[in-house]
Motif scaffolding. Sequence first.
Motif, short mmCIF file in Angstrom:
data_model
loop_
_atom_site.label_atom_id
_atom_site.label_comp_id
_atom_site.label_asym_id
_atom_site.label_seq_id
_atom_site.Cartn_x
_atom_site.Cartn_y
_atom_site.Cartn_z
N ARG A 114 -47.57 68.39 27.32
CA ARG A 114 -48.61 68.52 28.27
C ARG A 114 -49.80 67.91 27.45
N ASP A 115 -50.18 68.58 26.17
CA ASP A 115 -51.12 68.54 25.48
C ASP A 115 -51.36 66.86 25.23
N GLY A 116 -50.31 66.58 24.78
CA GLY A 116 -50.40 65.13 24.34
C GLY A 116 -50.39 64.12 25.39
N ALA A 117 -50.01 64.23 26.55
CA ALA A 117 -50.25 63.76 27.89
C ALA A 117 -51.65 63.64 28.18
N ILE A 118 -52.26 64.78 28.08
CA ILE A 118 -53.56 64.95 28.21
C ILE A 118 -54.54 64.00 27.31
N ALA A 119 -54.27 64.18 26.20
CA ALA A 119 -54.85 63.43 25.07
C ALA A 119 -54.76 61.85 25.20
N ALA A 120 -53.65 61.33 25.82
CA ALA A 120 -53.29 60.16 26.22
C ALA A 120 -53.80 59.50 27.40
N PHE A 121 -54.23 60.35 28.34
CA PHE A 121 -54.73 59.93 29.60
C PHE A 121 -55.79 59.12 29.82
N PRO A 122 -56.96 59.38 29.02
CA PRO A 122 -58.21 58.26 29.16
C PRO A 122 -57.81 57.14 28.82
N ALA A 123 -56.83 56.74 28.08
CA ALA A 123 -56.78 55.35 27.86
C ALA A 123 -56.07 54.63 28.89
N LYS A 124 -55.35 55.35 30.17
CA LYS A 124 -54.75 54.73 31.01
C LYS A 124 -55.86 54.07 32.09
N LEU A 125 -56.93 54.54 31.93
CA LEU A 125 -58.13 54.10 32.94
C LEU A 125 -58.95 53.00 32.04
N GLN A 126 -58.57 52.39 31.05
CA GLN A 126 -59.55 51.38 30.28
C GLN A 126 -59.78 50.02 31.38
N ALA A 127 -58.69 49.85 32.22
CA ALA A 127 -59.03 48.51 33.05
C ALA A 127 -60.39 48.82 34.22
N LEU A 128 -60.11 50.31 34.41
CA LEU A 128 -61.34 50.44 35.32
C LEU A 128 -62.57 50.56 34.59
N ARG A 129 -62.87 51.04 33.27
CA ARG A 129 -63.98 51.18 32.53
C ARG A 129 -64.50 49.68 32.55
N HIS A 130 -63.49 48.69 32.23
CA HIS A 130 -63.75 47.28 31.82
C HIS A 130 -64.51 46.82 33.11
N MET A 131 -64.03 46.86 34.44
CA MET A 131 -64.56 46.52 35.52
C MET A 131 -65.88 47.25 35.83
N LEU A 132 -66.33 48.51 35.26
CA LEU A 132 -67.40 49.22 35.86
C LEU A 132 -68.40 48.74 34.74
#
Length: 227
Positions: free
Chosen positions: A150-168
């Motif tokens: 679970r800790d590894g999944a939490i650490a990896a999660f922000p990268a899943k939203l990079q497309a959203l950040r690019h749009m923002l």
Amino acid sequence: MTTILYSLAGADRSRPFSPHCWKIVLALRHKDLDFEEKPLAFTEISEVEGGFSKTVPILRDGDKLVSDSFQIALHLEEAYPDRPSLFRGEGGKAMARFVEGYSQTTIHPAISAIALMDIYNILAPADQAHFRKTREALFGKPLEEVFPDRDGAIAAFPAKLQALRHMLRSQPFIGGEKPLFADYIVFGALQWLKVTTGSVHLPQDDKALDWFERCLDLFDGAGRKVA
């Protein structure tokens, strides 16, 4: 006749958590429609509206019953054309389909890896048994072994939203200056994570978190009314 949204909750019915239902909560607010939300347990879904659907959301809008979040959004757009548009045309529908694909293939699996046991723990005993049986059949292993890091999944999660950040970098919402149903799709996923785990697991200076906070503020803070 009252419009009813059947959604999903655990033992605490005041904390509905389904990502697909949260899409429709904001869609109904976007259309400025009055509705009553009725959160259900997993094991109650097949008992409502004559067993109309095995999953939520289910919307009863007068004499019309609709299931599946995207089909409900399409129904609202067609039934209430004089209210603010969820799509602003066919291009908006196509965009929302793409965003739905991104959310369900990239964001949802990442959230499941974080929240699976949190979801189990907020359910009533009968629903825990149902959840364990169905998920263990799906994954072929004990629930506790499905996502062991679970800790590894939490650490990896922000990268899943990079497309959203690019749009923002160029606009405040996926829909542009104002949100559309495409925004509510991704919001629903992050709200699912927040309600079930207590956090969206993003850094405080994250542009994706800023966007989520803006979505929480929409419609008199509708998203903030669940602890």
